[in-house]
Design a protein around this motif. Sequence first.
Motif, PDB file in Angstrom:
ATOM      1  N   THR A  70      98.470  -7.782 -13.834  1.00 52.58           N
ATOM      2  CA  THR A  70      99.082  -7.944 -15.152  1.00 52.58           C
ATOM      3  C   THR A  70      98.742  -6.751 -16.041  1.00 52.58           C
ATOM      4  N   THR A  71      99.517  -6.628 -17.094  1.00 59.75           N
ATOM      5  CA  THR A  71      99.209  -5.678 -18.163  1.00 59.75           C
ATOM      6  C   THR A  71      99.312  -6.415 -19.487  1.00 59.75           C
ATOM      7  N   ARG A  72      98.711  -5.833 -20.504  1.00 62.31           N
ATOM      8  CA  ARG A  72      98.794  -6.405 -21.856  1.00 62.31           C
ATOM      9  C   ARG A  72      99.333  -5.328 -22.773  1.00 62.31           C
ATOM     10  N   ARG A  73     100.307  -5.685 -23.613  1.00 60.84           N
ATOM     11  CA  ARG A  73     100.873  -4.719 -24.555  1.00 60.84           C
ATOM     12  C   ARG A  73     101.149  -5.411 -25.884  1.00 60.84           C
ATOM     13  N   ARG A  74     101.242  -4.616 -26.917  1.00 57.42           N
ATOM     14  CA  ARG A  74     101.492  -5.139 -28.262  1.00 57.42           C
ATOM     15  C   ARG A  74     102.968  -5.035 -28.578  1.00 57.42           C
ATOM     16  N   LEU A  75     103.552  -6.120 -29.035  1.00 52.79           N
ATOM     17  CA  LEU A  75     104.956  -6.118 -29.428  1.00 52.79           C
ATOM     18  C   LEU A  75     105.135  -5.314 -30.706  1.00 52.79           C
ATOM     19  N   PRO A  76     106.272  -4.681 -30.877  1.00 57.57           N
ATOM     20  CA  PRO A  76     106.524  -3.956 -32.124  1.00 57.57           C
ATOM     21  C   PRO A  76     106.738  -4.927 -33.280  1.00 57.57           C
ATOM     22  N   PRO A  77     106.587  -4.477 -34.518  1.00 57.29           N
ATOM     23  CA  PRO A  77     106.864  -5.339 -35.674  1.00 57.29           C
ATOM     24  C   PRO A  77     108.316  -5.830 -35.616  1.00 57.29           C
ATOM     25  N   PRO A  78     108.612  -7.030 -36.121  1.00 54.22           N
ATOM     26  CA  PRO A  78     107.694  -7.900 -36.876  1.00 54.22           C
ATOM     27  C   PRO A  78     106.813  -8.791 -36.014  1.00 54.22           C
ATOM     28  N   GLY A  79     106.993  -8.750 -34.680  1.00 48.41           N
ATOM     29  CA  GLY A  79     106.165  -9.608 -33.829  1.00 48.41           C
ATOM     30  C   GLY A  79     104.701  -9.243 -33.902  1.00 48.41           C
ATOM     31  N   ALA A  80     104.371  -8.000 -33.560  1.00 40.13           N
ATOM     32  CA  ALA A  80     103.013  -7.453 -33.651  1.00 40.13           C
ATOM     33  C   ALA A  80     101.975  -8.310 -32.941  1.00 40.13           C
ATOM     34  N   ALA A  81     102.401  -9.068 -31.922  1.00 38.61           N
ATOM     35  CA  ALA A  81     101.457  -9.865 -31.141  1.00 38.61           C
ATOM     36  C   ALA A  81     101.295  -9.228 -29.768  1.00 38.61           C
ATOM     37  N   TYR A  82     100.192  -9.529 -29.110  1.00 40.40           N
ATOM     38  CA  TYR A  82      99.980  -9.050 -27.753  1.00 40.40           C
ATOM     39  C   TYR A  82     100.640 -10.008 -26.767  1.00 40.40           C
ATOM     40  N   VAL A  83     101.232  -9.456 -25.729  1.00 37.98           N
ATOM     41  CA  VAL A  83     101.797 -10.272 -24.661  1.00 37.98           C
ATOM     42  C   VAL A  83     101.241  -9.791 -23.326  1.00 37.98           C
ATOM     43  N   TYR A  84     101.211 -10.701 -22.378  1.00 40.38           N
ATOM     44  CA  TYR A  84     100.795 -10.398 -21.018  1.00 40.38           C
ATOM     45  C   TYR A  84     102.035 -10.427 -20.135  1.00 40.38           C
ATOM     46  N   GLU A  85     102.100  -9.522 -19.169  1.00 37.30           N
ATOM     47  CA  GLU A  85     103.220  -9.511 -18.246  1.00 37.30           C
ATOM     48  C   GLU A  85     102.762  -9.025 -16.878  1.00 37.30           C
ATOM     49  N   LEU A  86     103.523  -9.386 -15.864  1.00 38.13           N
ATOM     50  CA  LEU A  86     103.183  -9.007 -14.507  1.00 38.13           C
ATOM     51  C   LEU A  86     103.534  -7.548 -14.236  1.00 38.13           C
ATOM     52  N   THR A  87     102.734  -6.912 -13.425  1.00 29.89           N
ATOM     53  CA  THR A  87     103.077  -5.601 -12.889  1.00 29.89           C
ATOM     54  C   THR A  87     103.979  -5.817 -11.665  1.00 29.89           C
ATOM     55  N   GLY A  88     104.440  -4.725 -11.092  1.00 32.50           N
ATOM     56  CA  GLY A  88     105.212  -4.845  -9.857  1.00 32.50           C
ATOM     57  C   GLY A  88     104.420  -5.553  -8.778  1.00 32.50           C
ATOM     58  N   ARG A  89     103.137  -5.236  -8.703  1.00 33.31           N
ATOM     59  CA  ARG A  89     102.249  -5.894  -7.736  1.00 33.31           C
ATOM     60  C   ARG A  89     102.193  -7.389  -7.998  1.00 33.31           C
ATOM     61  N   GLY A  90     102.114  -7.766  -9.256  1.00 32.09           N
ATOM     62  CA  GLY A  90     102.071  -9.187  -9.598  1.00 32.09           C
ATOM     63  C   GLY A  90     103.357  -9.902  -9.251  1.00 32.09           C
ATOM     64  N   ARG A  91     104.513  -9.235  -9.495  1.00 32.68           N
ATOM     65  CA  ARG A  91     105.801  -9.868  -9.200  1.00 32.68           C
ATOM     66  C   ARG A  91     106.005 -10.082  -7.707  1.00 32.68           C
ATOM     67  N   GLU A  92     105.282  -9.318  -6.892  1.00 31.93           N
ATOM     68  CA  GLU A  92     105.390  -9.507  -5.445  1.00 31.93           C
ATOM     69  C   GLU A  92     104.838 -10.857  -4.993  1.00 31.93           C
ATOM     70  N   LEU A  93     104.187 -11.579  -5.904  1.00 35.57           N
ATOM     71  CA  LEU A  93     103.657 -12.903  -5.577  1.00 35.57           C
ATOM     72  C   LEU A  93     104.718 -13.996  -5.667  1.00 35.57           C
ATOM     73  N   LEU A  94     105.933 -13.665  -6.089  1.00 40.98           N
ATOM     74  CA  LEU A  94     106.997 -14.671  -6.177  1.00 40.98           C
ATOM     75  C   LEU A  94     107.203 -15.404  -4.853  1.00 40.98           C
ATOM     76  N   PRO A  95     107.447 -14.704  -3.734  1.00 43.01           N
ATOM     77  CA  PRO A  95     107.640 -15.444  -2.485  1.00 43.01           C
ATOM     78  C   PRO A  95     106.397 -16.208  -2.043  1.00 43.01           C
ATOM     79  N   VAL A  96     105.215 -15.731  -2.446  1.00 41.24           N
ATOM     80  CA  VAL A  96     103.984 -16.444  -2.120  1.00 41.24           C
ATOM     81  C   VAL A  96     103.974 -17.795  -2.826  1.00 41.24           C
ATOM     82  N   LEU A  97     104.296 -17.795  -4.106  1.00 43.28           N
ATOM     83  CA  LEU A  97     104.338 -19.050  -4.864  1.00 43.28           C
ATOM     84  C   LEU A  97     105.437 -19.970  -4.353  1.00 43.28           C
TER      85      LEU A  97
END
Length: 217
Positions: free
Chosen positions: A73-100
């Motif tokens: 995963t990575t963490r990034r800050r949304l631009p205003p007006p959101g200005a909150a941090y979000v977590y998202e999967l990296t390409g490596r993380g998305r490769e877990l789709l068929p596993v799940l």
Amino acid sequence: MSRLRRMSPRRSYDQYCSAARALDAVGDRWTLLIVRELLGGPRRYTDLHADLPGVSTDVLASRLKDMERDGLTTRRRLPPPGAAYVYELTGRGRELLPVLQALGEWGAPSLGERGATDAVRAHWFALPLLRGLAGEGAEGLVEVRLDEGEFHVWLGAEEGPAYGDGPAPEEPDVRLSLDTGTCTDVSRGISTVLDAVREGRIEVTGESTLAKVLRGE
């Protein structure tokens, strides 16, 4: 103590085996369920906590740190007006789709009747339904309406989210309306999507090629 926990090395099985290496990264409790949530796109910490009933704030924070360290995963800050941090999967993380999806298929027979204390979210049905629809060789954006709410899935998408909570962000190729029991039957392999459509248990709305394929036209 919290600082020591953040700096502690990752636990490992110390086995030269690909399965053991995978479990070093995703074998901890809650990790794969966090992946399940993030397969729906970037999420704020508070949203993750709300859709993972039972996880403590300390454990969730710890798992997210571990997943970022391991490149899932990575963490990034949304631009205003959101200005909150979000977590998202990296390409490596998305490769877990068929596993799940494979885990979900394996675990489906144990679903049985919903227990009185079992939590449920509409979008938890997205991955098994995505698997069922993909089995028909379909592609496109599908909006799904259940008793508990709405979600949408992207069929055939190689990048980006596999699904999303709530209505589709744009006009979908097809809308499916069904009850939770039918969705559970599809998840468990008791019924296919096409069989449920033919039996009138799934209402298909739309005039796209995908809609016509699902209706058998």
